[in-house]
Write a protein that holds these residues in place. Structure first.
Motif, mmCIF file in Angstrom:
data_model
loop_
_atom_site.group_PDB
_atom_site.id
_atom_site.type_symbol
_atom_site.label_atom_id
_atom_site.label_comp_id
_atom_site.label_asym_id
_atom_site.label_seq_id
_atom_site.Cartn_x
_atom_site.Cartn_y
_atom_site.Cartn_z
ATOM 1 N N PRO A 1 0.843 -1.205 0.000
ATOM 2 C CA PRO A 1 0.000 0.000 0.000
ATOM 3 C C PRO A 1 0.877 1.253 0.000
ATOM 4 C CG PRO A 1 0.011 -1.005 2.165
ATOM 5 C CD PRO A 1 0.775 -1.929 1.261
ATOM 6 N N VAL A 2 0.359 2.323 -0.579
ATOM 7 C CA VAL A 2 1.087 3.596 -0.624
ATOM 8 C C VAL A 2 0.838 4.321 0.693
ATOM 9 C CG1 VAL A 2 1.359 5.786 -1.835
ATOM 10 C CG2 VAL A 2 0.750 3.733 -3.112
ATOM 11 N N PRO A 3 1.876 4.563 1.506
ATOM 12 C CA PRO A 3 1.653 5.256 2.773
ATOM 13 C C PRO A 3 1.307 6.731 2.540
ATOM 14 C CG PRO A 3 3.995 4.830 2.437
ATOM 15 C CD PRO A 3 3.263 4.172 1.309
ATOM 16 N N VAL A 4 0.339 7.213 3.309
ATOM 17 C CA VAL A 4 -0.066 8.615 3.231
ATOM 18 C C VAL A 4 0.475 9.322 4.462
ATOM 19 C CG1 VAL A 4 -2.009 10.207 3.107
ATOM 20 C CG2 VAL A 4 -2.141 7.998 1.954
ATOM 21 N N VAL B 1 -8.902 3.893 -0.099
ATOM 22 C CA VAL B 1 -8.209 4.797 0.816
ATOM 23 C C VAL B 1 -8.548 4.356 2.236
ATOM 24 C CG1 VAL B 1 -7.933 7.181 1.570
ATOM 25 C CG2 VAL B 1 -8.345 6.679 -0.838
ATOM 26 N N GLY C 1 -4.198 3.599 6.870
ATOM 27 C CA GLY C 1 -2.785 3.260 6.705
ATOM 28 C C GLY C 1 -2.200 3.732 5.392
ATOM 29 N N GLY C 2 -3.043 3.940 4.394
ATOM 30 C CA GLY C 2 -2.540 4.370 3.093
ATOM 31 C C GLY C 2 -3.543 4.089 1.999
ATOM 32 N N ILE C 3 -3.072 4.080 0.780
ATOM 33 C CA ILE C 3 -3.913 3.819 -0.382
ATOM 34 C C ILE C 3 -3.544 2.461 -0.929
ATOM 35 C CG2 ILE C 3 -4.587 4.614 -2.671
ATOM 36 C CD1 ILE C 3 -3.629 7.415 -1.794
ATOM 37 N N SER C 4 -4.538 1.583 -1.027
ATOM 38 C CA SER C 4 -4.331 0.236 -1.538
ATOM 39 C C SER C 4 -4.779 0.186 -2.995
ATOM 40 C CB SER C 4 -5.136 -0.756 -0.700
ATOM 41 O OG SER C 4 -5.090 -2.031 -1.267
ATOM 42 N N ARG D 1 -0.023 1.906 -9.108
ATOM 43 C CA ARG D 1 0.451 2.117 -7.736
ATOM 44 C C ARG D 1 1.586 3.135 -7.734
ATOM 45 N NH1 ARG D 1 4.744 2.273 -4.264
ATOM 46 N NH2 ARG D 1 4.260 1.494 -2.212
ATOM 47 N N GLN E 1 1.854 6.822 -5.966
ATOM 48 C CA GLN E 1 3.020 7.187 -5.153
ATOM 49 C C GLN E 1 3.612 8.520 -5.614
ATOM 50 O OE1 GLN E 1 4.647 5.580 -2.426
ATOM 51 N NE2 GLN E 1 5.692 7.546 -2.397
ATOM 52 N N ILE F 1 1.583 11.421 -4.227
ATOM 53 C CA ILE F 1 1.878 11.670 -2.811
ATOM 54 C C ILE F 1 3.235 12.375 -2.672
ATOM 55 C CG2 ILE F 1 2.289 10.574 -0.578
ATOM 56 C CD1 ILE F 1 -0.455 9.851 -1.121
#
Length: 177
Positions: A8-11, A45, A48-51, A69, A73, A76
């Motif tokens: 997942p992309v951390p936000v 969303v 923890g982030g965007i999956s 993905r 990223q 962000i």
């Protein structure tokens, strides 16, 4: 199975992301970026982030998975730190100067090249042979850098021209007597 797509992309804190109306919107300290959603990919969303997951098991969905993905990223990263490209100018009399919304380039032509700086891009010239291009959109920063470089690509004999910082120019030997 995409190794990149699984993560997942951390936000980070101070950044908000939402998926609505066929596009993903990311808002951060540097600005807001939006990107249209791919039909074969589903975006979620969470706290923890965007999956990013493939919506079905087609070959196209699996092919788009990792790329989508990475694009999320880049959104962000753009709104938090931004992107920068550095160009180096080599050659006698070759120089660059940023004046307002115009980049003036002297590249050995009979005239100066005036490059209009697009909206959302900032160009700095710390010295006459260095051009720093920065912005929040990675694609736009790279496109502007490529358009500036296209005015005078580096040539292999003397190395004159505009090159990216860190780019290696394969040098050729001149005529032998």
């Amino acid at each position: 199975m995409s190794r990149i797509g699984k993560k997942p992309v951390p936000v980070p804190a101070g950044v908000t992301a939402q998926v609505e109306g066929g596009q993903i919107s990311v808002k951060g300290p540097k600005g807001t970026l939006t990107m249209p959603l791919a039909d074969d990919i589903k975006y979620e969303v969470t706290d923890g982030g965007i999956s990013v997951q493939p919506a079905n098991e087609t070959k196209r969905a699996r092919a788009f998975w990792g790329m989508q993905r990475t694009l999320v990223q880049n959104l962000i990263t753009g709104v938090t730190t931004g992107f920068t490209k550095k160009l180096l100018i080599t050659g006698v009399g070759y120089r660059a100067a940023s004046q307002g919304k115009v980049l003036k380039l002297q590249l050995g032509y009979s005239h100066d090249v005036n490059f209009d700086i697009p909206e959302g891009i900032e160009i700095k010239t710390p010295d006459q042979t260095t051009v720093e291009i920065s912005g929040i959109d990675k694609q736009k920063v790279g496109q502007v850098a490529a358009e500036i470089r296209r005015w005078r690509k580096p040539e292999p004999y003397k190395g004159k021209g505009i090159k990216y910082d860190g780019e290696f120019i394969f040098r050729k030997e001149g005529k032998k007597k």
